[in-house]
Motif scaffolding. Structure first.
Motif, PDB file in Angstrom:
ATOM      1  N   THR A 156      64.533  16.983  39.345  1.00 18.64           N
ATOM      2  CA  THR A 156      65.130  18.110  40.064  1.00 18.64           C
ATOM      3  C   THR A 156      64.974  17.873  41.562  1.00 18.64           C
ATOM      4  O   THR A 156      63.858  17.657  42.046  1.00 18.64           O
ATOM      5  N   PHE A 157      66.087  17.885  42.294  1.00 20.53           N
ATOM      6  CA  PHE A 157      66.077  17.605  43.738  1.00 20.53           C
ATOM      7  C   PHE A 157      65.943  18.870  44.579  1.00 20.53           C
ATOM      8  O   PHE A 157      65.708  18.781  45.783  1.00 20.53           O
ATOM      9  N   GLY A 158      66.154  20.020  44.010  1.00 20.18           N
ATOM     10  CA  GLY A 158      66.126  21.239  44.818  1.00 20.18           C
ATOM     11  C   GLY A 158      67.329  21.289  45.754  1.00 20.18           C
ATOM     12  O   GLY A 158      68.420  20.810  45.438  1.00 20.18           O
ATOM     13  N   GLY A 163      75.936  15.873  52.816  1.00 24.71           N
ATOM     14  CA  GLY A 163      76.086  14.702  53.676  1.00 24.71           C
ATOM     15  C   GLY A 163      74.812  13.905  53.853  1.00 24.71           C
ATOM     16  O   GLY A 163      74.834  12.844  54.458  1.00 24.71           O
ATOM     17  N   THR A 164      73.662  14.427  53.362  1.00 26.59           N
ATOM     18  CA  THR A 164      72.413  13.674  53.430  1.00 26.59           C
ATOM     19  C   THR A 164      72.023  13.231  52.030  1.00 26.59           C
ATOM     20  O   THR A 164      72.600  13.666  51.038  1.00 26.59           O
ATOM     21  N   THR A 165      71.026  12.361  51.959  1.00 25.36           N
ATOM     22  CA  THR A 165      70.599  11.800  50.672  1.00 25.36           C
ATOM     23  C   THR A 165      69.111  12.013  50.490  1.00 25.36           C
ATOM     24  O   THR A 165      68.321  11.780  51.412  1.00 25.36           O
ATOM     25  N   GLN A 166      68.729  12.483  49.285  1.00 25.01           N
ATOM     26  CA  GLN A 166      67.319  12.587  48.914  1.00 25.01           C
ATOM     27  C   GLN A 166      67.094  11.699  47.704  1.00 25.01           C
ATOM     28  O   GLN A 166      67.899  11.677  46.770  1.00 25.01           O
ATOM     29  N   THR A 167      66.010  10.932  47.746  1.00 23.32           N
ATOM     30  CA  THR A 167      65.730   9.956  46.690  1.00 23.32           C
ATOM     31  C   THR A 167      64.385  10.265  46.049  1.00 23.32           C
ATOM     32  O   THR A 167      63.408  10.574  46.741  1.00 23.32           O
ATOM     33  N   GLN A 168      64.325  10.187  44.703  1.00 21.00           N
ATOM     34  CA  GLN A 168      63.086  10.323  43.957  1.00 21.00           C
ATOM     35  C   GLN A 168      62.890   9.084  43.097  1.00 21.00           C
ATOM     36  O   GLN A 168      63.850   8.436  42.675  1.00 21.00           O
ATOM     37  N   SER A 169      61.622   8.786  42.823  1.00 19.65           N
ATOM     38  CA  SER A 169      61.285   7.610  42.021  1.00 19.65           C
ATOM     39  C   SER A 169      61.005   8.029  40.584  1.00 19.65           C
ATOM     40  O   SER A 169      60.444   9.108  40.331  1.00 19.65           O
ATOM     41  N   ALA A 170      61.402   7.176  39.659  1.00 27.60           N
ATOM     42  CA  ALA A 170      61.112   7.385  38.248  1.00 27.60           C
ATOM     43  C   ALA A 170      60.587   6.074  37.670  1.00 27.60           C
ATOM     44  O   ALA A 170      60.915   4.989  38.168  1.00 27.60           O
ATOM     45  N   THR A 171      59.759   6.174  36.646  1.00 31.21           N
ATOM     46  CA  THR A 171      59.164   4.985  36.029  1.00 31.21           C
ATOM     47  C   THR A 171      59.685   4.841  34.606  1.00 31.21           C
ATOM     48  O   THR A 171      59.617   5.786  33.802  1.00 31.21           O
ATOM     49  N   LEU A 172      60.228   3.646  34.312  1.00 35.65           N
ATOM     50  CA  LEU A 172      60.679   3.308  32.968  1.00 35.65           C
ATOM     51  C   LEU A 172      59.592   2.433  32.336  1.00 35.65           C
ATOM     52  O   LEU A 172      59.213   1.395  32.916  1.00 35.65           O
ATOM     53  N   GLY A 189      77.556  13.282  36.746  1.00 35.50           N
ATOM     54  CA  GLY A 189      77.269  14.354  37.704  1.00 35.50           C
ATOM     55  C   GLY A 189      77.638  13.940  39.119  1.00 35.50           C
ATOM     56  O   GLY A 189      77.466  12.787  39.525  1.00 35.50           O
ATOM     57  N   ASN A 190      78.154  14.899  39.907  1.00 37.56           N
ATOM     58  CA  ASN A 190      78.592  14.615  41.275  1.00 37.56           C
ATOM     59  C   ASN A 190      77.399  14.369  42.185  1.00 37.56           C
ATOM     60  O   ASN A 190      76.468  15.173  42.255  1.00 37.56           O
ATOM     61  N   GLY A 191      77.438  13.245  42.923  1.00 34.99           N
ATOM     62  CA  GLY A 191      76.447  12.971  43.956  1.00 34.99           C
ATOM     63  C   GLY A 191      75.216  12.252  43.478  1.00 34.99           C
ATOM     64  O   GLY A 191      74.351  11.934  44.296  1.00 34.99           O
ATOM     65  N   PHE A 192      75.066  11.986  42.159  1.00 34.25           N
ATOM     66  CA  PHE A 192      73.858  11.341  41.656  1.00 34.25           C
ATOM     67  C   PHE A 192      74.096   9.844  41.513  1.00 34.25           C
ATOM     68  O   PHE A 192      75.153   9.399  41.021  1.00 34.25           O
ATOM     69  N   VAL A 213      66.344   7.344  41.950  1.00 32.80           N
ATOM     70  CA  VAL A 213      67.479   8.232  41.668  1.00 32.80           C
ATOM     71  C   VAL A 213      67.751   9.024  42.942  1.00 32.80           C
ATOM     72  O   VAL A 213      66.844   9.620  43.521  1.00 32.80           O
ATOM     73  N   SER A 214      69.008   8.974  43.412  1.00 28.41           N
ATOM     74  CA  SER A 214      69.381   9.618  44.676  1.00 28.41           C
ATOM     75  C   SER A 214      70.397  10.717  44.433  1.00 28.41           C
ATOM     76  O   SER A 214      71.217  10.644  43.511  1.00 28.41           O
TER      77      SER A 214
END
Length: 866
Positions: A156-158, A163-172, A189-192, A213-214
């Motif tokens: 969940t990015f909140g 126009g900006t980008t937020q990135t989160q890390s995930a572990t496989l 999904g739009n923007g992912f 994941v951005s």
């Protein structure tokens, strides 16, 4: 060679020698379990690691080492994970005979397991039959299948600004007991977007990898989607023995929900966007209100307000100031000038909005109080003959910044009078008003006076001093004081009139009129002039040669100015001659309904002014002139340029003339015209689009296109591509294509990066449809990796437990071992090869004691480029 996706694999077959020679594996004998003369080849069958729910079969060998017949009656296993495979009991073995005996391992739960296989036998001799039991053990390790887990399980990015980008890390991670391969990742999904994952990716048990994941929201509002990770779980046994250890897999998919909300960023706007305070008098002030509004979707905090410009200030802003979305705040801008002049400035608001600095332009003009000045500041009449008058003018100007009202004006001093002012009169800032003062002396002598101007200006009383003298003697004046004859043709003459005036108070007697300067002469000079009388006489200039001449007429009299000198000047000149910069204008080929214009320059190369009175265009249709307004006068040496246009209405050659009539010595000047009307040409390119498909990065691919001309010849002057990855060759610019003919061109695509590349080549030409364009497209692909797939026939020796693989870069070695652990199968993949390199491979066999055979036969392979 076989193509596995984009990977190239080379398969080589190696044949091991059937025997080991002096270092053969027969040097040591296998250990056997023996009971009642029935020998077991392997006292323990080790199944290694096997996936839960899968089975594997290993084979042992039963050998009759006695001199009697042995019958194997039955077999049993004491552990449920193990079973007898392919039971063909009972079976009788003659002395020296052997038979294969298979056991299956089918684990149901994770963990290690060991069982005992018991064989019941009878041994028959000529006199007796003896019963016996023979055993051996079976062991294995059961592990769970590979399982892909994602941490966190949802992302969940909140709220993220548009126009900006937020990135989160995930572990496989692979949380199972066997390898798994991630083959595909699908983002919905739009923007992912997903990055950091190169597929296919194989994870061994316990291995993990981090990915990013951005979320880049394209618009405001909530967005949700998912990431689908498709993977294959390997079901291959780890030991490679027996049956069931071949390549196999189970397909699965893990879904990771993703969500976020696009948030429009805050933005500041000002109303009005600029502030003009107009004219403000020095020492006062003027204020105007400005409103700032947050027109975006997030809170904006204004941290600083900076005012620039002398006299400007801002009030009503308490900083820091926070504006919610849509909220407004007003403040005041004040201009309080201390000096006059135009002032510009700005108010800069610093904030965390998308426009971090909002500038509001400021302008105003500081004006001073009204002030009167006179030009000239005093009036001097000089000598004025008594009984006459002289009038002089002065100009009053309001040099201040506000209006001035003149209420009174008076002249003092004998003989002075004031006129031209209707009072009261108002002068706005910068406005002027002219008045006149007359001096009429009644007696001789100097007279002083004053003009007093009363107003509400900062200088309420303005004084303009007056001075003059009354005189009585006669005085001669000449009008004009000098005579200029300009240019006169040699052999001709020109006469000018001169006026003499007695400005004094008594008669003047003229005694002489002396002339100097070649070619000048006078006639009609008067003898006597009464007071105030004027008389005319003539001065003639008759040059005998070309060139400038100066002279004078000196009038000798009894006036107060006894000698009056009148200067003379003139120039003798040759006749004017009209010439053209080009006697012939050739327009070449011009398309029908098109036009071409050339310039023509006329020059007066003679010494006197000439006038061009007519300009006639004759001959074939399509010729015209422009910019030549008649009559045209050219002084000596002067030039004039006009335009000549050829606009054909039909194909074919056309000729004509321009005839210029003037008063020059060559009264008619003729300019020849020629041109050819042509049908407009068309340029086409085939095909309209070149598709290069896929090209490896760093390599090039050529394709051919054809340029064709129709209608008339077409000259191609240049070509340009919109990107450097596409280049043009095979032609040199400019070049001409004959009507109905074609020319081949070559376009080369050399991709610099992966992905689709698009461009356009534009051809500039003389065609009516210029520019002509061709679309280009291609796809840059990364060079494929390489590996070598080796396989060989198994050794005929029964006690071989594995193989080593050796590689060299020259035939015959030296060879280097490339497997890190003993290879249990008859296949090996070398993934460490380089493109363009040649390699040589051999293998060796190794028995259970570690004894290694000699090299097998050598095989050679060449790795492709790329």
């Amino acid at each position: 060679m076989k193509d596995l996706g984009r990977f190239k694999t080379i398969t080589l077959l190696l044949a091991l020698a059937a025997t080991f020679g002096c270092q053969g594996l027969s040097a040591t004998q296998p250990t056997v379990s023996q009971s009642g003369n029935l020998s077991i080849a392997a006292p323990n069958l080790n199944f290694g690691t096997v996936l839960v729910g899968h089975s594997e079969v290993l084979t042992n060998t039963l050998l009759n080492t006695s001199d009697s017949r042995i019958t194997v009656l039955r077999a049993a296993v004491d552990k449920s994970d193990f079973s007898i495979a392919g039971d063909k009991l009972p079976v009788t073995l003659a002395p020296g005979d052997s038979v294969p005996f298979s056991v299956a391992y089918n684990p149901r739960a994770h963990g290690k397991s060991t069982g005992t296989v018991a064989l019941d036998t009878t041994t028959a001799t000529s006199t007796t039959i003896a019963s016996a039991s023979t055993t051996f053990t079976a062991s294995g390790n059961a592990v769970n299948p590979g399982q892909l887990t994602v941490t966190p399980s949802s992302i969940t990015f909140g709220s993220v600004p548009v126009g900006t980008t937020q990135t989160q890390s995930a572990t496989l991670a692979n949380s199972g007991g066997s390898s798994l391969t991630i083959s595909q990742a699908t983002v919905n999904g739009n923007g992912f977007t997903l990055s950091g994952l190169t597929m296919p990716l194989t994870l061994v048990p316990g291995q993990s990898v981090a990915v990013n994941v951005s979320f880049t929201p394209p618009a405001g509002g909530p967005d949700s989607g998912s990431i689908a990770l498709a993977f294959v779980v390997s079901t291959q046994g780890h030991n490679g023995k027996g049956h069931g250890g071949g390549l196999a897999g189970t397909n699965s998919t893990v879904m990771v929900p993703v969500s976020g909300t696009g948030m429009t960023a805050g933005q500041l706007v000002a109303t009005p966007a600029s502030v003009s305070l107009g004219n403000v008098q020095v020492g006062t002030n003027q204020t105007q209100q400005v409103t700032i509004t947050n027109s975006g979707g997030t809170i904006v905090t204004i941290s600083q307000a900076t005012t620039i410009g002398t006299g400007f200030s801002a009030s009503g802003l308490a900083l820091p100031l926070t504006l919610a979305a849509g909220q407004s705040q007003s403040f005041n801008v004040t201009f309080a000038p201390q000096v006059a002049g135009t002032v510009s400035g700005s108010i800069s608001l610093a904030s965390d909005a998308t426009n971090p600095t909002l500038s509001i332009l400021l302008s105003a003009t500081a004006v001073t109080p009204g002030s009167l000045v006179s030009n000239p500041s005093s009036l001097s009449f000089g000598n004025v003959q008594t009984g006459t008058s002289q009038t002089l003018s002065a100009t009053l100007t309001n040099s201040g910044g506000t209006s001035v009202t003149i209420s009174q004006a008076s002249a003092s001093g004998s003989g002075y009078t004031l006129s031209g002012l209707s009072l009261p009169t108002t002068l706005s800032a910068g406005q002027s008003k002219t008045f006149s003062v007359q001096f009429a002396p009644q007696t001789s002598g100097s007279v002083s006076g004053n003009v007093a101007i009363t107003s509400d200006a900062s200088n309420p009383t303005l004084n303009v001093p007056l001075s003059g003298s009354g005189v009585t003697p006669g005085t001669l004046g000449a009008s004009p004081s000098s005579l200029s004859f300009g240019t006169v043709l040699v052999g001709n003459n020109s006469s000018l009139q001169e006026t003499l005036t007695n400005t004094g108070g008594s008669s003047v007697t003229i005694s002489q009129a002396n002339v100097s300067g070649s070619g000048f002469s006078v006639s009609g000079v008067p003898a006597t002039l009464a007071a105030g009388q004027s008389a005319n006489f003539n001065v003639t200039f008759a040059p005998q040669s070309s060139g400038a001449v100066t002279g004078s007429v000196s009038i000798v009299s009894n006036a107060s100015n006894s000698t009056l000198k009148i200067t003379l000047s003139g120039t003798g000149a040759t006749p004017g001659i009209l010439s053209a910069s080009s006697q012939t204008l050739s327009f070449g080929s011009v398309q029908v309904n098109g036009s071409a214009t050339q310039s023509e320059t006329l020059t007066n190369t003679g010494g006197t002014t000439i006038t061009v009175s007519q300009a006639n265009v004759s001959g074939g249709s399509g010729f015209s002139i422009s910019g030549l307004n008649l009559p045209l006068t050219l002084i000596a040496g002067q030039s004039f340029t006009f335009g000549t246009t050829f606009a054909p209405t039909a194909a074919g050659s056309v000729t004509g003339t321009i005839s210029l009539t003037s008063d020059a010595s060559n009264s008619t000047l003729t300019i020849s015209l020629s041109g050819t009307g042509t049908v407009p040409g068309q340029l086409s390119v085939s095909p309209s689009t070149l598709d290069f498909s896929s090209v490896v990065i760093g390599q090039s691919k050529n394709m051919t296109a054809t340029l064709s001309a129709t209608g008339s010849n077409v000259t191609v002057s240049s070509a340009s591509a919109s990107t450097s990855e596409f280049t043009l060759s095979g032609v040199s610019f400019p070049f001409t294509i004959t009507a109905g003919q074609s020319k081949a061109i070559t376009v080369t695509f050399t991709p610099q990066s992966s992905g689709t590349a698009s461009a356009t080549i534009s051809f500039a030409s003389s065609a009516s449809n210029s520019p002509t364009s061709e679309s280009l497209t291609g796809n840059g692909t990364a060079p494929p990796p390489h590996n070598v797939d080796l396989s060989w026939a198994a050794s005929s020796s029964t006690d071989v437990v594995g193989y080593n693989v050796y590689r060299a870069t020259v035939s015959g070695g030296p060879f280097t071992k490339i497997n890190t652990a003993l290879n249990a199968t008859t296949a090996f993949v070398d993934n460490s090869v380089q493109a363009g390199q040649t390699y040589y491979y051999v293998t060796t066999a190794v028995d259970g004691t570690g004894l290694e055979s000699g090299y097998s036969n050598q095989v050679k392979t060449i790795i492709p480029t790329p």
